[in-house]
Design a protein around this motif. Structure first.
Motif, PDB file in Angstrom:
ATOM      1  N   UNK A  68       1.004  -1.673   0.509  1.00 23.52           N
ATOM      2  CA  UNK A  68      -0.423  -0.397   0.193  1.00 23.52           C
ATOM      3  C   UNK A  68       0.897   0.994   0.063  1.00 23.52           C
ATOM      4  N   UNK A  69       0.044   2.334  -0.612  1.00 27.63           N
ATOM      5  CA  UNK A  69       1.494   3.820  -0.993  1.00 27.63           C
ATOM      6  C   UNK A  69      -0.025   4.966  -0.509  1.00 27.63           C
ATOM      7  N   UNK A  70       0.422   5.420   0.624  1.00 26.86           N
ATOM      8  CA  UNK A  70      -0.772   6.659   0.176  1.00 26.86           C
ATOM      9  C   UNK A  70      -0.492   7.866  -0.177  1.00 26.86           C
ATOM     10  N   UNK A  71      -0.604   8.209  -1.371  1.00 27.85           N
ATOM     11  CA  UNK A  71      -0.548   9.020  -2.245  1.00 27.85           C
ATOM     12  C   UNK A  71      -1.779  10.106  -2.835  1.00 27.85           C
ATOM     13  N   UNK A  72      -1.602  10.878  -3.338  1.00 26.60           N
ATOM     14  CA  UNK A  72      -2.341  12.055  -3.812  1.00 26.60           C
ATOM     15  C   UNK A  72      -1.962  11.245  -5.670  1.00 26.60           C
ATOM     16  N   UNK A  73      -2.553  10.839  -6.615  1.00 28.79           N
ATOM     17  CA  UNK A  73      -2.332  10.496  -7.700  1.00 28.79           C
ATOM     18  C   UNK A  73      -2.245  11.578  -9.200  1.00 28.79           C
ATOM     19  N   UNK A  74      -2.472  12.290  -7.987  1.00 38.94           N
ATOM     20  CA  UNK A  74      -1.900  13.957  -8.835  1.00 38.94           C
ATOM     21  C   UNK A  74      -0.695  14.181  -9.053  1.00 38.94           C
ATOM     22  N   UNK A  75       0.148  13.425  -8.032  1.00 36.19           N
ATOM     23  CA  UNK A  75       1.346  13.722  -7.783  1.00 36.19           C
ATOM     24  C   UNK A  75       2.317  12.466  -8.023  1.00 36.19           C
ATOM     25  N   UNK A  76       1.230  12.250  -7.864  1.00 37.63           N
ATOM     26  CA  UNK A  76       2.726  10.507  -8.000  1.00 37.63           C
ATOM     27  C   UNK A  76       3.055  10.069  -8.645  1.00 37.63           C
ATOM     28  N   UNK A  77       2.147  10.541 -10.063  1.00 41.13           N
ATOM     29  CA  UNK A  77       3.516   9.717 -11.724  1.00 41.13           C
ATOM     30  C   UNK A  77       4.390  10.309 -12.002  1.00 41.13           C
ATOM     31  N   UNK A  78       4.548  11.219 -10.823  1.00 40.74           N
ATOM     32  CA  UNK A  78       6.154  11.945 -11.358  1.00 40.74           C
ATOM     33  C   UNK A  78       7.414  11.048 -10.635  1.00 40.74           C
ATOM     34  N   UNK A  79       6.800  10.310  -9.699  1.00 41.45           N
ATOM     35  CA  UNK A  79       8.425   9.535  -8.853  1.00 41.45           C
ATOM     36  C   UNK A  79       8.045   7.848  -9.308  1.00 41.45           C
ATOM     37  N   UNK A  80       7.078   8.383 -10.671  1.00 45.98           N
ATOM     38  CA  UNK A  80       7.153   6.090 -10.904  1.00 45.98           C
ATOM     39  C   UNK A  80       8.593   6.276 -12.007  1.00 45.98           C
TER      40      UNK A  80
END
Ligand code: GLN
Length: 276
Positions: A156-168
């Motif tokens: 599980x990861x607690x994150x906002x999908x409007x920001x997460x993509x940058x970290x993938x």
């Protein structure tokens, strides 16, 4: 059939509860552990507990919240206030992903806006060797997600999908699955009383309901490996809009699949294979 059960049915019916008799039977069984059709009646203590739950249901709180758990596919999830109830409509979304992954060894999967985790957990049950990560932003939903994934291989990861993509990491994921918020502003305003008890954060897709599809189509292709899939639950009137978004952002092989109620429910998009 006992008088208390009959009164319970009548109370829920009067409150406009759809399937009042089914819900009454579920609540009766939940409180007493017995079948209302065969039972003589609740004890005083049971009657008091039943009264509290009947009132909450009459106020149109979802049955799922009152029972605290709900079945999805072949497993049971913890649910309650603050998380979207798992719905039978979503089962075909999970099944679609499972079919797509049939040929993939040790698939890497992301479930975005995971809520209870029903979609990611369903994939992990089909493929115990899969590396599944469920992503959720809401603190309230997070508690159910962690409870449901404890003891499983799902991360599980607690994150906002409007920001997460940058970290993938680019090209690292085989399949992204999501049941994002997708109600339009108009649908939000006209929600069923039960749905109005569910978190707006899980339902509100912006004015035209498409905010999350724009984000997912525009930003989440990079994380997928070439040929990887985006599997999206949609509202039953959104297929052509979401397929058009897919084309606009360069996805291939867009396809729509219906749920068991006969409504358009799943869009599959594929990231292009590397050319040359
Ligand atoms: N299926 C839900 C409803 O119709 C909406 C779920 C969502 O927005 N992801 O109420």
């Amino acid at each position: 059939m006992n008088a208390a059960f009959q009164a319970l049915c009548a109370r829920l019916q009067a409150a406009g509860v759809p399937d009042a008799r089914f819900d009454a039977a579920q609540l009766y069984r939940f409180v007493t552990g017995r079948d209302p059709r065969l039972d003589k009646g609740p004890t005083e203590a049971e009657a008091a507990r039943l009264d509290v739950l009947a009132e909450r249901r009459a106020q149109r709180e979802p049955l799922q919240y009152l029972l605290g758990e709900w079945d999805f596919l072949d497993f049971t999830l913890k649910v309650g206030p603050g998380v979207l109830c798992p719905r039978a409509d979503s089962e075909v979304v999970c099944e679609t992903a499972v079919e797509l992954l049939r040929e993939v060894q040790n698939p890497v999967v992301l479930d975005l806006c995971a809520g209870t985790g029903c979609l990611g957990l369903g994939i992990a049950r089909a493929y115990p060797q899969a590396q599944v990560t469920c992503v959720e932003k809401s603190d309230a939903a997070w508690r159910y997600l962690t409870a449901n994934t404890t003891g499983t291989a799902v991360q599980t990861m607690q994150a906002d999908v409007f920001r997460l993509f940058r970290a993938l990491t680019p090209d690292s994921v085989d399949l992204i699955i999501s049941n994002p918020p997708y109600l339009t502003a108009e649908e939000m305003a006209a929600r069923m009383p039960e749905t109005a008890h569910e978190p707006a954060m899980a339902l509100d897709g912006g004015t035209d309901g498409l905010d999350f599809y724009r984000l997912l189509c525009a930003r989440y292709g990079t994380a997928l490996r070439p040929g990887g899939w985006l599997v999206l639950e949609i509202g039953c009137a959104q297929a052509s809009d979401v397929l058009a978004l897919g084309r606009q952002y360069g996805w291939q092989n867009g396809a729509c699949r219906k749920d068991y109620g006969g409504n358009d429910r799943v869009i599959v998009l594929q990231k292009p294979q590397k050319s040359g």
